[in-house]
Design a protein around this motif. Structure first.
Motif, PDB file in Angstrom:
ATOM      1  N   UNK A 147       0.807  -1.225   0.000  1.00 35.00           N
ATOM      2  CA  UNK A 147       0.000   0.000   0.000  1.00 35.00           C
ATOM      3  C   UNK A 147       0.842   1.279   0.000  1.00 35.00           C
ATOM      4  N   UNK A 148       2.156   1.146   0.084  1.00 29.68           N
ATOM      5  CA  UNK A 148       2.995   2.347   0.099  1.00 29.68           C
ATOM      6  C   UNK A 148       2.871   3.149  -1.194  1.00 29.68           C
ATOM      7  N   UNK A 149       2.558   2.466  -2.311  1.00 29.96           N
ATOM      8  CA  UNK A 149       2.411   3.165  -3.589  1.00 29.96           C
ATOM      9  C   UNK A 149       1.058   3.867  -3.723  1.00 29.96           C
ATOM     10  N   UNK A 150       0.128   3.551  -2.849  1.00 28.96           N
ATOM     11  CA  UNK A 150      -1.210   4.152  -2.942  1.00 28.96           C
ATOM     12  C   UNK A 150      -1.228   5.577  -2.409  1.00 28.96           C
ATOM     13  N   UNK A 151      -0.482   5.782  -1.330  1.00 33.14           N
ATOM     14  CA  UNK A 151      -0.521   7.093  -0.688  1.00 33.14           C
ATOM     15  C   UNK A 151       0.455   8.040  -1.393  1.00 33.14           C
ATOM     16  N   UNK A 152      -0.057   8.791  -2.331  1.00 32.77           N
ATOM     17  CA  UNK A 152       0.749   9.745  -3.085  1.00 32.77           C
ATOM     18  C   UNK A 152       0.128  11.137  -2.991  1.00 32.77           C
ATOM     19  N   UNK A 153       0.645  12.061  -3.770  1.00 30.91           N
ATOM     20  CA  UNK A 153       0.179  13.441  -3.714  1.00 30.91           C
ATOM     21  C   UNK A 153      -1.275  13.571  -4.180  1.00 30.91           C
ATOM     22  N   UNK A 154      -1.666  12.754  -5.142  1.00 32.35           N
ATOM     23  CA  UNK A 154      -3.042  12.816  -5.647  1.00 32.35           C
ATOM     24  C   UNK A 154      -4.043  12.420  -4.548  1.00 32.35           C
ATOM     25  N   UNK A 155      -3.724  11.359  -3.789  1.00 26.87           N
ATOM     26  CA  UNK A 155      -4.602  10.930  -2.695  1.00 26.87           C
ATOM     27  C   UNK A 155      -4.651  11.990  -1.605  1.00 26.87           C
ATOM     28  N   UNK A 156      -3.509  12.624  -1.333  1.00 27.90           N
ATOM     29  CA  UNK A 156      -3.491  13.687  -0.324  1.00 27.90           C
ATOM     30  C   UNK A 156      -4.396  14.854  -0.743  1.00 27.90           C
ATOM     31  N   UNK A 157      -4.383  15.170  -2.028  1.00 34.61           N
ATOM     32  CA  UNK A 157      -5.233  16.257  -2.518  1.00 34.61           C
ATOM     33  C   UNK A 157      -6.712  15.903  -2.414  1.00 34.61           C
ATOM     34  N   UNK A 158      -7.035  14.623  -2.646  1.00 33.04           N
ATOM     35  CA  UNK A 158      -8.419  14.183  -2.462  1.00 33.04           C
ATOM     36  C   UNK A 158      -8.852  14.349  -1.004  1.00 33.04           C
ATOM     37  N   UNK A 159      -7.972  13.988  -0.093  1.00 31.79           N
ATOM     38  CA  UNK A 159      -8.294  14.120   1.331  1.00 31.79           C
ATOM     39  C   UNK A 159      -8.486  15.588   1.708  1.00 31.79           C
ATOM     40  N   UNK A 163     -11.926  17.473   3.037  1.00 31.76           N
ATOM     41  CA  UNK A 163     -11.954  18.279   4.264  1.00 31.76           C
ATOM     42  C   UNK A 163     -12.433  19.694   3.973  1.00 31.76           C
ATOM     43  N   UNK A 164     -12.057  20.248   2.823  1.00 35.31           N
ATOM     44  CA  UNK A 164     -12.494  21.596   2.447  1.00 35.31           C
ATOM     45  C   UNK A 164     -13.998  21.658   2.236  1.00 35.31           C
ATOM     46  N   UNK A 165     -14.571  20.570   1.707  1.00 31.98           N
ATOM     47  CA  UNK A 165     -16.008  20.508   1.445  1.00 31.98           C
ATOM     48  C   UNK A 165     -16.820  20.146   2.686  1.00 31.98           C
ATOM     49  N   UNK A 166     -16.151  19.990   3.834  1.00 29.02           N
ATOM     50  CA  UNK A 166     -16.852  19.741   5.083  1.00 29.02           C
ATOM     51  C   UNK A 166     -16.898  18.290   5.528  1.00 29.02           C
ATOM     52  N   UNK A 167     -16.195  17.408   4.859  1.00 28.47           N
ATOM     53  CA  UNK A 167     -16.201  16.003   5.237  1.00 28.47           C
ATOM     54  C   UNK A 167     -15.270  15.727   6.410  1.00 28.47           C
ATOM     55  N   UNK A 168     -15.702  14.872   7.326  1.00 25.34           N
ATOM     56  CA  UNK A 168     -14.845  14.493   8.448  1.00 25.34           C
ATOM     57  C   UNK A 168     -13.960  13.304   8.055  1.00 25.34           C
ATOM     58  N   UNK A 169     -13.153  12.826   8.993  1.00 25.54           N
ATOM     59  CA  UNK A 169     -12.208  11.756   8.697  1.00 25.54           C
ATOM     60  C   UNK A 169     -12.934  10.452   8.387  1.00 25.54           C
ATOM     61  N   UNK A 170     -14.023  10.205   9.086  1.00 18.37           N
ATOM     62  CA  UNK A 170     -14.787   8.976   8.835  1.00 18.37           C
ATOM     63  C   UNK A 170     -15.377   8.988   7.428  1.00 18.37           C
ATOM     64  N   UNK A 171     -15.962  10.100   7.019  1.00 20.64           N
ATOM     65  CA  UNK A 171     -16.517  10.212   5.679  1.00 20.64           C
ATOM     66  C   UNK A 171     -15.433  10.126   4.608  1.00 20.64           C
ATOM     67  N   UNK A 172     -14.293  10.716   4.884  1.00 16.36           N
ATOM     68  CA  UNK A 172     -13.178  10.640   3.937  1.00 16.36           C
ATOM     69  C   UNK A 172     -12.720   9.205   3.738  1.00 16.36           C
ATOM     70  N   UNK A 173     -12.666   8.475   4.842  1.00 23.32           N
ATOM     71  CA  UNK A 173     -12.208   7.086   4.760  1.00 23.32           C
ATOM     72  C   UNK A 173     -13.214   6.201   4.034  1.00 23.32           C
ATOM     73  N   UNK A 174     -14.505   6.345   4.386  1.00 24.85           N
ATOM     74  CA  UNK A 174     -15.523   5.442   3.845  1.00 24.85           C
ATOM     75  C   UNK A 174     -15.934   5.798   2.419  1.00 24.85           C
ATOM     76  N   UNK A 175     -16.010   7.083   2.107  1.00 19.97           N
ATOM     77  CA  UNK A 175     -16.579   7.493   0.831  1.00 19.97           C
ATOM     78  C   UNK A 175     -15.547   7.948  -0.198  1.00 19.97           C
ATOM     79  N   UNK A 176     -14.306   8.115   0.227  1.00 15.21           N
ATOM     80  CA  UNK A 176     -13.263   8.557  -0.713  1.00 15.21           C
ATOM     81  C   UNK A 176     -12.139   7.537  -0.808  1.00 15.21           C
ATOM     82  N   UNK A 177     -11.508   7.244   0.327  1.00 16.20           N
ATOM     83  CA  UNK A 177     -10.324   6.390   0.302  1.00 16.20           C
ATOM     84  C   UNK A 177     -10.657   4.939  -0.039  1.00 16.20           C
ATOM     85  N   UNK A 178     -11.681   4.381   0.592  1.00 17.55           N
ATOM     86  CA  UNK A 178     -12.034   2.981   0.322  1.00 17.55           C
ATOM     87  C   UNK A 178     -12.437   2.745  -1.133  1.00 17.55           C
ATOM     88  N   UNK A 179     -13.295   3.599  -1.735  1.00 19.59           N
ATOM     89  CA  UNK A 179     -13.598   3.378  -3.165  1.00 19.59           C
ATOM     90  C   UNK A 179     -12.381   3.493  -4.069  1.00 19.59           C
TER      91      UNK A 179
END
Length: 257
Positions: A147-159, A163-179
């Motif tokens: 999974x070290x190759x997954x966490x890059x600058x593009x994923x950081x920008x998604x996170x 957060x800018x749109x008001x999503x919390x960490x749980x929503x980020x994990x379930x609705x952004x990172x997992x998909x």
């Protein structure tokens, strides 16, 4: 017209690849096959029916292997995905990544021998739980590296965007990172399942013969010169990986393409 050897070479390669598996199935259905007989004296499903009524313990070993491998694959994939984020974003990422290769420096048998004292003191020696923990210690580092190759600058920008749109960490994990990581999660689960499924060295030492997984059973039958049951257990051994390989190709690989 130019003659091509390619079809013959491909056919030969297919025959060479398929022959060991076909012979293994043939041997699992045979009995009393002795030299110089070209064909066995009996060929049928007698060996397969006997495993349900005999005391060989193949079915229980098969179920035990499934439970252990699924446990190791699930825990190592999930924990590897979660912890790999902290490792990838850490200032000492190179040092932590280098440390994850430590379990692979030693052979599994030597690694298990080094850990046996601690497993004995904690009461995990000779138990299925101890085998799961031991196998987790080699599957988890693999998940971190994977999974070290997954966490890059593009994923950081998604996170950051979430957060800018008001999503919390749980929503980020379930609705952004997992998909986004769904394909990699399935592949890592498949790989760690295989690591656990075919593991012999750690299981034989930490399990001390009490935890008889299907891999242990294969070697026991071979040592006893029971080639028919050995071939039968090998058939059971390759069935789940083949099924996972089909699922991986059918539902993961094709979608990634």
């Amino acid at each position: 017209m130019k003659f091509s050897w390619k079809p013959f070479i491909l056919t030969l390669l297919v025959v060479l690849i398929v022959f060991p598996f076909a012979y293994m199935v043939l041997l699992s259905m045979a009995s009393e096959w002795r030299f110089p007989d070209v064909l066995p004296n009996y060929f049928g499903l007698r060996n397969w029916t006997q495993i349900f009524s005999s005391e060989t313990g193949l079915i229980s070993s098969f179920v035990l292997s499934i439970v252990i491998s699924l446990s190791v694959a699930f825990t190592s994939t999930l924990s590897g995905f979660l912890i790999s984020r902290s490792v990838s974003y850490h200032p000492r990422k190179r040092l932590f990544t280098l440390l994850t290769y430590f379990p692979y420096i030693l052979a599994p048998v030597v690694f298990a021998a080094c850990l046996s004292y601690f497993f004995l003191m904690t009461g995990l020696f000779g138990s299925a739980t101890g085998v799961i923990v031991a196998q987790f210690m080699i599957a988890f580092p693999y998940a971190l590296i994977f999974f070290s190759s997954f966490w890059n600058e593009r994923i950081r920008q998604y996170e950051e965007l979430t957060a800018t749109l008001g999503g919390n960490r749980r929503q980020t994990f379930l609705k952004v990172l997992l998909p986004l990581a769904k394909g990699m999660l399935l592949i890592c689960f498949f790989q760690t399942f295989l690591i656990s499924w075919f593991e012999y060295g750690l299981t034989s030492i930490i399990g001390v013969g009490k935890v008889q997984t299907l891999t242990i059973k294969v070697f026991l039958f071979i040592k006893e010169a029971n080639f028919y049951y050995g071939a039968l257990s090998c058939c059971l051994l390759i069935f789940p990986p083949v099924l996972l390989l089909y699922i991986n190709k059918r539902y993961v690989f094709n979608k990634l393409i």
